[in-house]
Design a protein around this motif. Sequence first.
Motif, PDB file in Angstrom:
ATOM      1  N   ASN A 528       6.944 -32.126   5.742  1.00  0.00           N
ATOM      2  CA  ASN A 528       8.060 -31.552   6.568  1.00  0.00           C
ATOM      3  C   ASN A 528       7.593 -29.922   6.650  1.00  0.00           C
ATOM      4  O   ASN A 528       6.799 -29.461   5.802  1.00  0.00           O
ATOM      5  N   LYS A 529       8.085 -29.018   7.375  1.00  0.00           N
ATOM      6  CA  LYS A 529       7.991 -27.684   7.287  1.00  0.00           C
ATOM      7  C   LYS A 529       9.224 -26.921   6.961  1.00  0.00           C
ATOM      8  O   LYS A 529      10.309 -27.253   7.472  1.00  0.00           O
ATOM      9  N   HIS A 530       9.005 -26.041   6.051  1.00  0.00           N
ATOM     10  CA  HIS A 530      10.315 -25.363   5.429  1.00  0.00           C
ATOM     11  C   HIS A 530      10.100 -23.648   5.676  1.00  0.00           C
ATOM     12  O   HIS A 530       8.880 -23.077   6.008  1.00  0.00           O
ATOM     13  N   CYS A 531      11.383 -23.023   5.771  1.00  0.00           N
ATOM     14  CA  CYS A 531      11.302 -21.696   5.805  1.00  0.00           C
ATOM     15  C   CYS A 531      12.332 -21.026   5.118  1.00  0.00           C
ATOM     16  O   CYS A 531      13.259 -21.621   5.033  1.00  0.00           O
ATOM     17  N   ASP A 532      12.222 -19.684   4.621  1.00  0.00           N
ATOM     18  CA  ASP A 532      13.197 -18.855   4.135  1.00  0.00           C
ATOM     19  C   ASP A 532      13.534 -17.819   4.846  1.00  0.00           C
ATOM     20  O   ASP A 532      12.711 -17.458   6.025  1.00  0.00           O
ATOM     21  N   LEU A 533      14.774 -17.377   5.164  1.00  0.00           N
ATOM     22  CA  LEU A 533      15.175 -16.468   6.208  1.00  0.00           C
ATOM     23  C   LEU A 533      16.427 -15.676   5.645  1.00  0.00           C
ATOM     24  O   LEU A 533      17.210 -16.187   4.942  1.00  0.00           O
TER      25      LEU A 533
END
Length: 699
Positions: A528-533
Motif C-alpha cells: 500500500n502507499k501511505h502519507c503523513d499530512l
Amino acid sequence: MVDKLKFHELLDIDDISERNIALRRAFTGYTVPMDVTGNEASALTILLNLTYPRKRVDDLLDKRLAKQTLNTDAHLDASIDEVQWLHTHNLKYPDIRVSKQRLITASPLSHSHILSSANCISTLGWSHDSAKVNLAKLFSCHFNWQDRVCCLATLLSDPPKIWKEAFQALGMLVKDFMNLCGRIKASLPSYESPSRVDKYSIQVRLPYRDGYLAITPVVSHALQAEIQQAAMAKQCRYTNFEFTRPAAVSELSASLGGNVKALNYPPRIGNAVHGLSDSWLLKFQAGQTVLNQGALSQPRFKRALEGLLSNGFELALKQRRLHKVASMRQIRATLTEWLSPLLEWRLEVEENKNNVSELACIHGSFEYQFLTAQKENLVGLLNPMFSLLNTILSNSNTLQKYAFHQRLMRPLKCSLKWLLDNLSKESNAIDSDEDNQQRYLYLKGIRVFDAQALSNPYCAGLPSLTAVWGMVHNYQRRLNKRLGTQLRLTSFSWFIRQYSSVAGKKLPEYGMQGQKENQFRRAGIVDNKHCDLVFDLVVHIDGYEEDLDAIDNSTDAIKASFPATFAGGVMHPPEIGSVDEWCELYPSETSLYSKLRRLPASGKWVMPTRYQMDSLDGLLQLLKLNVALCPVMSGYLMLGPPESRKNSLEPLHCYAEPAIGVVECATAIDIRLQGMSNFFRRAFWMLDIKETSMLMKRI
C-alpha cells in the motif's frame, strides 16, 4: 517492441527466443491489443501454446504442439474450466483470500466529470487458482480482430467462420468445435454476481434512502489494464505495488511479475513555511532578494514559456487553444509564487502587524513601494515590476533568452496585471452580520499519520475525498450523540498545509487466521502507499436554531467528539502551543474568511473542478497541461441494484466501482486573490447520493 511493430512483423522475426518474447508481450494485458486480422491461425497457435509453462515451449509458433493440445482432452478441458473465472471486476484484488466468487456486469453509467470503466473498451480479466494461470490464457488473452477488442471466450460465444476454420486447420472436428463453443457460452453469462459477501471483502457504509447501504469496492479489469498500458508506454507518472503471489491476484498481475502500477500524482506541497517579516527585512538589508527566485527556475515555468513560443506550430486550432491556456495558467501561477513573500509581507503591513516606520530602511526600493502603496495605486507598479522580472530573467543562464522576448512581453505583462488587479480589488472589511441558520467549524493544524495515499486501486497521492467525507460524517454522528442534537455537517473545504510520503510497508495486525480461524498470526502483507499530512478543514453546519445555540456553547464537546482516525491513519489535534485555537465556530463567512486569507502560501486548497474527460488519454492530457491537477478517488458507481446478501453489514449491499475524479491544488494566495465570494462558491465539497452513484461534487 510490441507497440511499434504489427503482428505480422512479429511473426517474421527470425530469432526464435526474441520472437517468443515479443509474442508473449503482445498477448498480455499491459500492452495495447494486437490486430490479428488475417493471421487467425497463427494467433490460435500462439494462444494454445501459451497454456504451457514457458520452459516447456521452445517456439510459440509450433503447430505440432498446438495440434497436440487440441487433441488432449484433459488439457483442453482444464482451459475451458477457467472460463468460469473470467470477470469484468476483480473481487480478489488486492486480497487473494477472497475465493470462489466472480463478478460479471455491465459497465456503470458514464459521467462526464469522472473516469471509470464506462470510458474503457469492455474486456475480461481472470483470477482464480494461481497454478492454473497459464491454462486461462487460451480464452482470456485479448487481441484486436476486425476493429474489435476481444478474447476467444467472447469471440466463440458466436463463432465467426474464419475462426472455425482456424480450429479445423489444427485438427479439431466440427462437432468438437461446436461443443467447445457451447461450453464456453454456458460458462460466460452476461451477468453474474455473488450471493454472499466474502469475509475478506471490504465493506463501506454509506447513507442510502432512510438508512445505510453496504458497498464493496471492486477494481475494473478494463480500466486497470489501460493504466498498465499507459504506464508501460511512459505516458503518465506511476508507482508500483508489489504482490508476492501475483498469479493468485490475476492473470494481469502475473504477466507484470506482481508489479502492478497505479497513477501517482501527489500534491506539490512543500513542508517549509515562508519566514516572518523581520527575516524578510534582514534579507533585504543583507543585499538578498525577498522574492521567491526559485519559482522562476522551475522546469514547468520554462516549459510554459516554450509552450507560448511554439504554440503556432500546433496543427489543430483546439490544440493551440488548450496549450495556450495551459501555458498562461502556469505562468500566472509561477509569477504568483515568485511574488508570494511580498504578498504575505504586504498583508501583515495592512493588518498593522508591522509598523510602516520600520520599513524606512528600505525606502525608495520597489519592495517599499509595493508594501506601502494604496490598493488603488497598485496597478501603477506594473511597469517597474515587469522591468524587475525581465532583469531577473536576463541574469539567469537558463532563462536569459526569454527576457524582453517580443512574443512573451504581452503575456507576461498581462499575467502581472491580473495579479495586481485582483490584489487591488481585495477587501479587508469584516462583516459582523450572523446567519442564525448556519455555522462554520474551522479545524486548524490537524495532524494525520499513516493515512492511505492510495485513494483507490487506480491512483495514489491525495487521500480519498470520500475518506474526508466519511470522517466528517463520523464527526456529525459523534457530536449529535453527545449533544442530543440533529446537526448536519453538510459540506467541507480542505486545505493541506504539509504532505509527505511514508516509505516502507506496514505489517498487518495479528488476528485469527486459517481455514478454521483458530490460528493467531498475521495476515499476508498487502502493499500500500501511505502519507503523513497536516491539514485545515472548514465544515459547514446546518441545523435548527436551538441546535445551533447548543453547539455555540459547547466548545469542549466539539473537541471531545473529534474523530481519531482518517483514511486508515491516526488523527491528532495540533501540538499544544503550535496554534492559538485549533477548533473554532464562526457564525459568518466574512469573519471566517479573515482567518483563511492568512493561511501559508506553501499549502494548497483541494478544489473541485469542472474538467470533462471521456478516456484515460483525456485524463492524462489534462494532468500534463495543468500541473496543479491531481487524480483522486471521488466516489462510487453502482454495479447493479442494491440487494440482500449474506454477510453484509447492512440489509442492502452493492458492489461498486471507485471513480477517478480530478481536483485542483490551488495555493492560498490564488484563492485569496479570487476573493471571498469565489471561495465560498467554489471550494466546498459534498456527497451527491443517487440511485446509481455516490459522488463527491462541488456544492
